[in-house]
Design an enzyme around this catalytic site. Sequence first.
Site, PDB file in Angstrom:
ATOM      1  N   SER A   1       0.843  -1.187   0.000  1.00  0.00           N
ATOM      2  CA  SER A   1       0.000   0.000   0.000  1.00  0.00           C
ATOM      3  C   SER A   1       0.881   1.241   0.000  1.00  0.00           C
ATOM      4  CB  SER A   1      -0.906   0.022   1.233  1.00  0.00           C
ATOM      5  OG  SER A   1      -1.582   1.262   1.371  1.00  0.00           O
TER       6      SER A   1
ATOM      7  N   TYR B   1      -2.424  -1.283  10.306  1.00  0.00           N
ATOM      8  CA  TYR B   1      -2.524  -1.572   8.869  1.00  0.00           C
ATOM      9  C   TYR B   1      -1.311  -1.039   8.113  1.00  0.00           C
ATOM     10  CZ  TYR B   1      -4.416  -1.545   4.100  1.00  0.00           C
ATOM     11  OH  TYR B   1      -4.613  -1.732   2.758  1.00  0.00           O
TER      12      TYR B   1
END
Length: 294
Positions: free
Chosen positions: A187, A200
Amino acid sequence: MSDSTASNGPSPRPAPPFPGRPIPYPGRSDEMQPRPDHGEASYTGSGKLSGKVALITGGDSGIGRAVAIAYAREGADVALSYLDEHDDAQDTAAWVEKAGRRALLLPGDVADAGHCAALVEKTVAEFGRLDVVVNNAAVQVLADDLEGIAIADWDRQYAVNVHAMFYILKAASPHLKPGASIIATSSVNAKVPVAQQLAYSSTKAALCNMVANLAQILGKRGIRANAVLPGPIWTPLIPATMYTEQVEGFGSKTPAGRPGQPAELAPAYVMLASDEASYVNGAMVAVTGGMVTI
């Protein structure tokens, strides 16, 4: 639903504002407004993955569905690992089969090491080989401060996002031959952490580190490991896990002025899986709509 679109591409794409209505976790494609584009009507294959077999975790929807559709249209058979979103998974399998390829549905929790080993064994038993492993399944739980992060949520995000990749690759390693490809969905958060996503964001950074190591460890065997770093992408994870105001303006801060669609990520995964990327190893491929990742 917003009528706003951004047309800085071959076709108009939905742009904010989006409805802020949350959907139940883990989220399903048909609950989203607007519906994501997985390339169902647009992706055209050219045989780049002919004869290959791919295992995709989180393959039922979002990025995983787009990759599965693209891989099938490029000639690959696909094993689809997913938690319990059976309707989404069956829809994805139907698109794979419509492309003339075989699909194998593998429900279950990738946080479990035994299940991860079974994913590999069932894939090899069904298709006779394994050429591409896409570690794409992910969990995201937001928290406003450190005290708000439940230990169970922290552990769950690491179990699904990071540990599962190790479990699967440990089981897959004996089956991977020279030319095989490992792809992790990291990400932009790995490079630009988000305060409400401490767990995350750090899992996605861990994946980048794993890929860099795997490129060295497995490169000697002719096996490549790379990561894709998506920016904001319109998948079920967004309305299922993010705050209303974040959903409403999702992707608006990118230079593109909108989130990406899953279909816009698929070509990166095809390239990394293909023999054309034979010298691409240890790469971090950013697909961010212009967001800076360095």
